[in-house]
Design a protein around this motif. Structure first.
Motif: not given
Length: 156
Positions: A40-50, A101-117
């Motif tokens: 995970l990109d270090t600029n993306v906040e991570y919150l574990d609710l598990g 929107h449906i997208m390919h899993y690897i690596p595009e989805y992870y790249q999009m994840r790293d653009r999340c807040k």
């Protein structure tokens, strides 16, 4: 009773989202550590609710965010659509088909994840029990091509 977010940090994240910003709801198997296949990109906040295996579920977190936040669309993987029909139906209930929107899993989805807040990790072990929610408000939807801008093309 109206749903509300009890987790203080999650409530603050949702309240701070602006039009076009994204939040990633991750299943319990989503690798986010520095040693993960796609860290995970270090600029993306991570919150574990598990809490325990299966809790909270994708359904719990997704429906709570939809009920409490202002979201105009979702991004899921093609694998969710094919392998996790139950959770995909939850997404379909929340949004019109043109806003899913449906997208390919690897690596595009992870790249999009790293653009999340933020990434919000659930305790759900379902196959591809994850989605990216796109914040919105009553206006024109943000074109998907704008959100995907800058993603590296698949090297296949």
């Amino acid at each position: 009773m109206k749903s509300r977010i009890l987790n203080e940090r999650l409530a603050a994240i949702v309240a701070s989202l602006r039009h076009g910003e994204m939040i990633f709801i991750a299943d319990a198997g989503s690798g986010t550590s520095a040693k993960a296949m796609y860290p995970l990109d270090t600029n993306v906040e991570y919150l574990d609710l598990g809490v325990v295996t299966g809790s909270p579920s994708f359904r719990d977190v997704f429906t709570t965010l939809i009920n409490c936040g202002d979201f105009e669309g979702a991004i899921v993987t093609e694998d969710m659509k094919e392998l996790n029909h139950e959770d995909f139906q939850i997404v379909k209930k929340a949004f019109d088909s043109q806003n899913i929107h449906i997208m390919h899993y690897i690596p595009e989805y992870y790249q999009m994840r790293d653009r999340c807040k933020a990434v919000v990790q659930t305790g759900d072990y379902g196959v591809h029990a994850q989605a990216i929610l796109i914040a919105g408000y009553p206006s024109a939807d943000i074109p998907m091509k704008w959100l995907k801008e800058g993603l590296k093309e698949d090297a296949e």
